[in-house]
Design an enzyme around this catalytic site. Structure first.
Site, PDB file in Angstrom:
ATOM      1  N   ASN A   1     -11.034  -2.294  -5.130  1.00  0.00           N
ATOM      2  CA  ASN A   1     -10.285  -1.360  -5.981  1.00  0.00           C
ATOM      3  C   ASN A   1     -10.957  -1.126  -7.339  1.00  0.00           C
ATOM      4  O   ASN A   1     -10.665  -0.144  -8.022  1.00  0.00           O
ATOM      5  CB  ASN A   1      -8.839  -1.827  -6.196  1.00  0.00           C
ATOM      6  CG  ASN A   1      -7.958  -1.718  -4.966  1.00  0.00           C
ATOM      7  OD1 ASN A   1      -7.020  -2.502  -4.787  1.00  0.00           O
ATOM      8  ND2 ASN A   1      -8.238  -0.748  -4.099  1.00  0.00           N
TER       9      ASN A   1
ATOM     10  N   ASP B   1       0.824  -1.208   0.000  1.00  0.00           N
ATOM     11  CA  ASP B   1       0.000   0.000   0.000  1.00  0.00           C
ATOM     12  C   ASP B   1       0.862   1.263   0.000  1.00  0.00           C
ATOM     13  O   ASP B   1       1.983   1.260   0.514  1.00  0.00           O
ATOM     14  CB  ASP B   1      -0.920  -0.027   1.232  1.00  0.00           C
ATOM     15  CG  ASP B   1      -2.081   0.956   1.108  1.00  0.00           C
ATOM     16  OD1 ASP B   1      -2.363   1.413  -0.009  1.00  0.00           O
ATOM     17  OD2 ASP B   1      -2.697   1.258   2.151  1.00  0.00           O
TER      18      ASP B   1
HETATM   19  C1  IPE Z   1      -5.466  -2.640  -0.088  1.00  0.00           C
HETATM   20  O1  IPE Z   1      -5.123  -1.302  -0.216  1.00  0.00           O
HETATM   21  C2  IPE Z   1      -5.433  -3.310  -1.430  1.00  0.00           C
HETATM   22  C3  IPE Z   1      -4.106  -3.409  -2.072  1.00  0.00           C
HETATM   23  C4  IPE Z   1      -2.985  -3.041  -1.551  1.00  0.00           C
HETATM   24  C5  IPE Z   1      -4.109  -3.993  -3.378  1.00  0.00           C
HETATM   25  P1  IPE Z   1      -6.242  -0.164  -0.333  1.00  0.00           P
HETATM   26  O2  IPE Z   1      -5.521   1.113  -0.481  1.00  0.00           O
HETATM   27  O3  IPE Z   1      -7.211  -0.516  -1.383  1.00  0.00           O
HETATM   28  O4  IPE Z   1      -6.974  -0.287   1.081  1.00  0.00           O
HETATM   29  P2  IPE Z   1      -7.791   0.790   1.908  1.00  0.00           P
HETATM   30  O5  IPE Z   1      -8.804   1.368   0.963  1.00  0.00           O
HETATM   31  O6  IPE Z   1      -6.825   1.818   2.362  1.00  0.00           O
HETATM   32  O7  IPE Z   1      -8.380   0.026   3.037  1.00  0.00           O
HETATM   33  C1  IPE Z   2      -1.667   0.344  -3.387  1.00  0.00           C
HETATM   34  O1  IPE Z   2      -1.457   1.725  -3.387  1.00  0.00           O
HETATM   35  C2  IPE Z   2      -1.947  -0.193  -4.770  1.00  0.00           C
HETATM   36  C3  IPE Z   2      -3.351  -0.536  -5.006  1.00  0.00           C
HETATM   37  C4  IPE Z   2      -4.297  -0.544  -4.105  1.00  0.00           C
HETATM   38  C5  IPE Z   2      -3.716  -0.895  -6.371  1.00  0.00           C
HETATM   39  P1  IPE Z   2      -2.663   2.751  -3.341  1.00  0.00           P
HETATM   40  O2  IPE Z   2      -3.090   3.053  -4.734  1.00  0.00           O
HETATM   41  O3  IPE Z   2      -3.745   2.274  -2.445  1.00  0.00           O
HETATM   42  O4  IPE Z   2      -1.943   4.022  -2.716  1.00  0.00           O
HETATM   43  P2  IPE Z   2      -2.502   4.982  -1.604  1.00  0.00           P
HETATM   44  O5  IPE Z   2      -2.969   4.127  -0.468  1.00  0.00           O
HETATM   45  O6  IPE Z   2      -3.617   5.749  -2.235  1.00  0.00           O
HETATM   46  O7  IPE Z   2      -1.353   5.839  -1.239  1.00  0.00           O
HETATM   47 MG    MG Z   3      -4.097   2.446  -0.480  1.00  0.00          MG
END
Ligand code: IPE
Ligand code: IPE
Ligand code: MG
Length: 235
Positions: A63, A15
């Protein structure tokens, strides 16, 4: 204190790509691009450390609700990854598996996934399991349905349902539960990841954003894991 805990399986919630990019005034897409490069580095490092299973959360079922632009960029990146980078892992005898709701992905992507799984099925250096369009609650519901079908068809009876049988209905069939579950970026939640499988996983949270995560960060978390006492409810 028990030392040298066995570490067979590491699961990671990768993340912080978006925040990494924003911090530098870059579009979120560039965070995902850098994040994809880090996947390669960390997978290689884990294999070198003798980790047998590495499960990476790449895209959750939730997502899909992101903007059309972001989802479409992530799918482009995924296509590149499946064509290029994973081929390199293949050369290193890494077995590749995917877990998640495949039907939500485009047909060409599903085909590449199936091909990679098939071509690498006999490799044994490390199993790299990629959670794509993955949601743990959805996985559990689908396992409940499979189990119910088995009862309906008379293949099993109600009394046959136990932890082992149910585990075999999950996408992670044949993969041991994670010993260590890591989340980067400072968030302290599981976000629908491996809920059943992580019942006794050791949890590690780091503030480092995924694009900044290095094999050294990984090693520090592993060193800490080795000092933990896993009790499984015993004394
Ligand atoms: C979890 O991260 C999913 C992945 C890393 C693929 P998110 O960024 O989607 O999770 P939340 O929304 O912060 O809980
Ligand atoms: C994790 O990074 C990757 C996916 C969930 C696809 P994020 O896209 O959630 O990045 P942040 O949490 O917005 O920084
Ligand atoms: Mg994230």
């Amino acid at each position: 204190m028990t030392e040298n805990n066995e570490l067979r399986h590491i699961a990671i919630i990768m993340d912080g790509n978006g925040r990494w990019a924003s911090k530098q005034g870059l579009p979120r897409s560039l965070g995902h691009k850098k994040g994809a490069e880090v996947v390669k580095t960390i997978a290689r490092a884990a294999a070198d450390k003798g980790i047998q299973y590495l499960t990476l959360y790449a895209f959750s079922t939730e997502n899909w609700q992101r903007s059309k632009e972001e989802v479409s960029y992530l799918m482009t990146l995924l296509r590149q990854y499946l064509k290029g980078d994973l081929q390199e892992l293949k050369e290193n005898k890494v077995r590749i598996r995917f877990i998640g709701e495949r039907y939500m992905l485009d047909a060409d992507i599903r085909q590449m996934m199936a091909d990679l799984e098939q071509e690498t099925s006999a490799y044994d250096k490390m199993t790299l399991c990629i959670a794509l369009s993955y949601g743990s609650r959805q996985e559990i519901i689908s396992a409940v349905k499979k189990t119910a079908e088995l009862i309906k068809s008379g293949n099993i009876s109600l009394e046959d349902i136990d932890i082992n049988l149910f585990s075999d209905m999950l996408y992670t069939k044949d993969i041991p539960d994670p010993d260590l579950l890591i989340r980067t970026s400072g968030e302290k939640r599981i976000s629908n990841y491996l809920l059943w499988q992580s019942a006794y996983s050791e949890l590690a949270f780091t503030d480092v954003l995924w694009p900044d995560f290095t094999p050294e960060h990984l090693q520090k978390i592993i060193d800490d894991f080795k000092t933990r006492e896993r009790r499984y409810g015993k004394v």
